[in-house]
Design a protein around this motif. Sequence first.
Motif: not given
Lengths: 427, 427
Positions: A52, A54, A7
């Motif tokens: 991912e 963000y 992430v």
Amino acid sequence: MEEIFAVKGNIIFTKEFGKYEIMEDGYIVVHGKSIKGVYKELTEEYRNIRVEDYGDSLIIPGFVDLHLHAPQFANLGLGLDKELMPWLEAYTFPEESKYSDVHYARKVYFSLIRELWRFGTTRSCVFATIHKNTTKLLMDLFADSGLGAYVGKVNMNRNSPDYLTETTEASLNDTEEILEEYCGKYELVKPIVTPRFVPSCSFELLKGLGELAEKYNVPVQSHLCENYGEISFVKSLHPEYKNYAEIYNGAGLFGDVPTIMAHCILVDEDEIELMVKKDLYVAHSPNSNFNLSSGIAPIRRLVSRGVSVGLASDISGGHSLSMMNVITSSAQAANIKWIESNRVDQPLSTADLFYLATKGGGKFFGKVGSFEEDYEFDALVIDDRNIPAFRTFTVEERLQKFIYTGDDRNIKERYVSGKKISEPKVY
Amino acid sequence: MEEIFAVKGNIIFTKEFGKYEIMEDGYIVVHGKSIKGVYKELTEEYRNIRVEDYGDSLIIPGFVDLHLHAPQFANLGLGLDKELMPWLEAYTFPEESKYSDVHYARKVYFSLIRELWRFGTTRSCVFATIHKNTTKLLMDLFADSGLGAYVGKVNMNRNSPDYLTETTEASLNDTEEILEEYCGKYELVKPIVTPRFVPSCSFELLKGLGELAEKYNVPVQSHLCENYGEISFVKSLHPEYKNYAEIYNGAGLFGDVPTIMAHCILVDEDEIELMVKKDLYVAHSPNSNFNLSSGIAPIRRLVSRGVSVGLASDISGGHSLSMMNVITSSAQAANIKWIESNRVDQPLSTADLFYLATKGGGKFFGKVGSFEEDYEFDALVIDDRNIPAFRTFTVEERLQKFIYTGDDRNIKERYVSGKKISEPKVY
């Protein structure tokens, strides 16, 4: 084979009490349920993993709530005008009696779990009620949700309303049945031995529970030194013990296995010494302590002495499941404690309290509450774009703004033990 | 001719401290800006009026915030780890210096007003900064929004950073210019004389402000007895006065016109007597008092003595504009005060605090904060259907649930002085 993924975002967490670790625009690499590391750039070996991204969001550890009463969720926000003992009798005990009803329990417990999800509480230590079947149901519902929890069937065999009093035998048998069935059933949801507190458990029952905790090697949770009335009642019940903590200790319920005691507002020096010696965890619930006029726990002093402390909502003594709210109240409580202690017990900073709300309580679950290597990946993604900003804030300032002025709307994703957790759905 | 209309819903308000008036499924009839009455059924004369039917929603008076610092909105949630004096220097004064810039001020002030709207604060008493032009801008923005406010240009001519220090002459002239221009400009937005506090205003300045307040018959707001360091500094500046309040009083700034003093945590018996005699209003800001480690004001004692008290966010000493949050903190503060006072100063109930947050502060604005006849119709429509409920709650319980567990999402409509107020839009 377990997936490796990363992430990406503005990472902020605490390894140590009071000290932020910050990586702007960094990566947390996760392998299965655990963290490999936090990186500024992905190294060669991770070049092709799924990321991912963000963006400009914050990524923080999931919150840990070290003490709450699941059935009291139905009373949240009600009756916050009484002290502990009358409050138990007027509001709490009548509500808890309803949890013999599986249908009712399912509605409340499901709704509670959805609220925990909403507020980003990824792990919690939960009191259910005396009722065996609905305690099991609560564990099943937690397991379905993907959130982590210790859940305890509550034990009560004296000084309680008839409708909420068990025999010693039934109390121990029902507890053991749950331990048998649930110790190995789920990875993230586990049973915990849960005598309500000394006033409602005979010493025989406490001793039996201590033996069960040892036999099944499960942790213990209870309440300690919340209120003057409670403490003098306990003294009158057990004049042979020099203090409240020693009663639990005499029954094998004070740190022989990992143990959480909620509140600890009025612990004396001998009790603090025993807490240090037996590696106790304190669940600090300032909202509850304010609301029930209990007082303010000496958290700075306990932390300085090396006692492990986590934060807790203690609903429905506490009126909010939001650990952001609990951090705020903890800061306020510490400020007043500083005045009360003649400016000896220093206030707690946001970084101090952020640690207590993540790794402080997370340690009780193992490697939880931090983004260090080998920690389980419990995380929240915080989108703070709706929080008014008139200059550029540092990551630390953005975390402060989120905690003190944000709310659940800012929490965009939740991860528990490496898995993204979606909103619990009624099944 | 002004329209007569009614709103329909579950009406709850307080005429008196601590006592709810409840009308389930009732009507409030409004003529122009004022309330004609609360009725179970509409009488013949109102048979054909327009009815806004809010179904099962609650209808409550709008919240009144009796003390807040508009420019500090930009700092909301930041730096809550300092005491008053260092906090002013590190966070507050540097931010306030930016309000010489109309462009910057417009952004922050507009955003603040939208937040007040969001949280259902229909009236507020506001400190701007020393800057004349942006103080006027703030009043214009409030007037555009439809919300009610007293807005004060702050006066500071000593013990302040150079960049935030006025000459006495400029301070008085700028203040008078605003009074001249704004006393009659708007119906719901009015100027208020606003010496910051004694440390930052010479006695000459205070006296000049007292004269202006008398000349223009406008109210006064300032700070009193917030913090030990502040009080001893004031004593060293004015050894000739027996206490802090007498300095304001000597300058004609203590109740000769309606006057609000924020905080009043450490007022002594003589000061309380003077407050009673001069009909002072106290703005109680528990979040700020907790956050800045100031202490807890003796609200129960002040109320018992007949002092008028309203609640206040005091941003950004307070971290939240939500008056629901302020009510909650006020209840918590009162509980701790009960312990501090050896159980003499009784806690405050939700009904007590709801009164203080509506009519208690509303009285400062005239007939505001209640649904009694001739009161201006300031109201919030509360839709609490998203608050989990597992049994039927009374209207009083629903209000408690909203205050302690709800948020701005529950506020569906706002009315101020008879008009429905929509979300402020940037112009």
